[in-house]
Design an enzyme around this catalytic site. Structure first.
Site, PDB file in Angstrom:
ATOM      1  N   ALA A 113     -58.373  51.398   4.504  1.00 13.34           N
ATOM      2  CA  ALA A 113     -59.045  51.783   3.262  1.00 13.34           C
ATOM      3  C   ALA A 113     -58.602  53.101   2.641  1.00 13.34           C
ATOM      4  CB  ALA A 113     -60.554  51.822   3.493  1.00 13.34           C
ATOM      5  N   ALA A 114     -58.150  54.069   3.433  1.00 18.40           N
ATOM      6  CA  ALA A 114     -57.815  55.384   2.862  1.00 18.40           C
ATOM      7  C   ALA A 114     -56.616  55.271   1.918  1.00 18.40           C
ATOM      8  CB  ALA A 114     -57.503  56.366   3.984  1.00 18.40           C
ATOM      9  N   GLY A 116     -58.983  55.384  -0.459  1.00 19.50           N
ATOM     10  CA  GLY A 116     -60.257  54.900  -0.965  1.00 19.50           C
ATOM     11  C   GLY A 116     -60.237  54.263  -2.339  1.00 19.50           C
ATOM     12  N   GLY A 117     -59.086  54.221  -2.991  1.00 13.60           N
ATOM     13  CA  GLY A 117     -59.043  53.679  -4.343  1.00 13.60           C
ATOM     14  C   GLY A 117     -59.524  52.249  -4.438  1.00 13.60           C
ATOM     15  N   ARG A 141     -56.948  60.969   7.232  1.00 17.88           N
ATOM     16  CA  ARG A 141     -57.157  60.083   6.077  1.00 17.88           C
ATOM     17  C   ARG A 141     -58.592  59.549   6.043  1.00 17.88           C
ATOM     18  NH1 ARG A 141     -52.993  57.698   3.419  1.00 17.88           N
ATOM     19  NH2 ARG A 141     -53.865  55.597   3.622  1.00 17.88           N
ATOM     20  N   ASP A 163     -59.340  51.327  14.695  1.00 15.86           N
ATOM     21  CA  ASP A 163     -58.097  50.575  14.609  1.00 15.86           C
ATOM     22  C   ASP A 163     -58.450  49.169  14.124  1.00 15.86           C
ATOM     23  OD1 ASP A 163     -55.760  49.171  14.952  1.00 15.86           O
ATOM     24  OD2 ASP A 163     -55.329  49.970  16.939  1.00 15.86           O
ATOM     25  N   CYS A 230     -46.794  47.021  -0.714  1.00 11.26           N
ATOM     26  CA  CYS A 230     -45.944  47.577  -1.774  1.00 11.26           C
ATOM     27  C   CYS A 230     -44.500  47.633  -1.272  1.00 11.26           C
ATOM     28  CB  CYS A 230     -46.427  48.944  -2.238  1.00 11.26           C
ATOM     29  SG  CYS A 230     -46.520  50.209  -0.945  1.00 11.26           S
TER      30      CYS A 230
END
Length: 297
Positions: A113-114, A116-117, A141, A163, A230
């Site tokens: 998640a970090a 957090g966007g 993070r 984890d 990405c």
């Protein structure tokens, strides 16, 4: 150990025209996308703030605005940004969360998640109603994630310093929807500015497969999951989805979805029909991304 050849990868996946556009995207200043935090501000008020600051913008959809690159530094110093009225985020990243199609009241997991966007995106789509579990392995993070969710007034999230490879064992059949924006080589974002050898790519791919297996174990029957990266590499995209589809422990269906305001091509495979999975083509606004959506039957 031989370095991974990005040039050959692009030649294998894209037409010469598509490859040219991809290479051009690595060398241009990208326009900025901001995501309106509907938990604290409506579109009219945010647009008035942007106009008062003399910032040009193009409204993309209910939540997003494209803003010319020249305003990048100004955006991050604005009071509205500091107060959490908008989040600066690449449009492709936003699309990953949008494709998951969460609703108010859902039980949702953001696995990696970090910062957090995407968790902020999901909380907005859920109207701050339901349950949002946000996992992060890195301690540094993790606190960035917690601070961002607090800044953007996300009330439904619970953060876990865990984890994500073990989430499936801890919480089997728990979640309605899961977002796995997996750790990756980031070639689609950074291009030739990074180097990875073949051993590193294999290690990343193995991690992604384990994370997706964990996610599918944590997903309810009838639940849906978005897998995204990405990067361009088949090893981190199509091969990860193929590995899940071959797993006899899961009965999975690849789902179609709409992608608006971006150019993309369909994923392909020699062994499976992966045409519903999509590769977003980068340009002067969006980063390259791979997005696939699975349903657990």
């Amino acid at each position: 150990m031989a370095l991974f050849n990005l040039e050959l990868t692009l030649n294998d996946l894209y037409t010469s025209d598509q490859k040219y556009k991809i290479l051009q995207s690595f060398n241009c200043d990208k326009n900025i996308n901001i995501f309106r935090n509907s938990l604290v501000v409506n579109s009219h008020d945010l647009e008035c703030v942007l106009s008062d600051e003399k910032i040009l913008f193009n409204k993309i959809d209910e939540f997003c605005y494209e803003i010319p690159y020249e305003y990048k530094s100004k955006l991050s110093s604005m009071r509205a940004f500091i107060e959490g009225q908008f989040y600066i985020q690449n449009f492709s990243s936003y699309l990953c969360a949008k494709v998951l199609d969460v609703k108010a009241g859902d039980e949702v997991l953001d696995m990696c998640a970090a910062p957090g966007g995407k968790s902020i995106n999901l909380a907005n789509f859920m109207e701050n109603k339901g349950y949002l579990a946000c996992c992060e392995l890195s301690k540094t993070r993790f606190f960035v994630l917690k601070n961002n969710l607090e800044k953007y007034q996300v009330k439904i999230a619970k953060c876990f310093l865990k984890d994500s490879k073990i989430i499936g064992k801890i919480c089997p059949l728990k979640f309605d929807k899961i977002l796995l924006d997996a750790p990756c080589s980031t070639f689609a974002k950074l291009g030739f500015n990074i180097e990875k050898n073949t051993k590193e790519i294999k290690k990343i791919s193995n991690l992604q497969k384990k994370l997706l297996h964990s996610a599918l174990s944590a997903l309810k029957h009838g639940g849906e999951l978005v897998y995204s990266t990405c990067t361009f590499l088949r090893e981190e995209n199509e091969e990860v989805i193929e590995n899940a589809l071959k797993n006899l422990n899961f009965d999975l269906e690849l789902l179609d979805f709409e992608l608006n305001n971006v150019e993309y091509i369909q994923a392909n495979s020699r062994n499976f029909d992966l045409s519903y999975a999509k590769r977003v083509l980068p340009n002067n606004f969006v980063d390259g991304f791979f997005i696939a959506k699975l349903k657990k039957l």
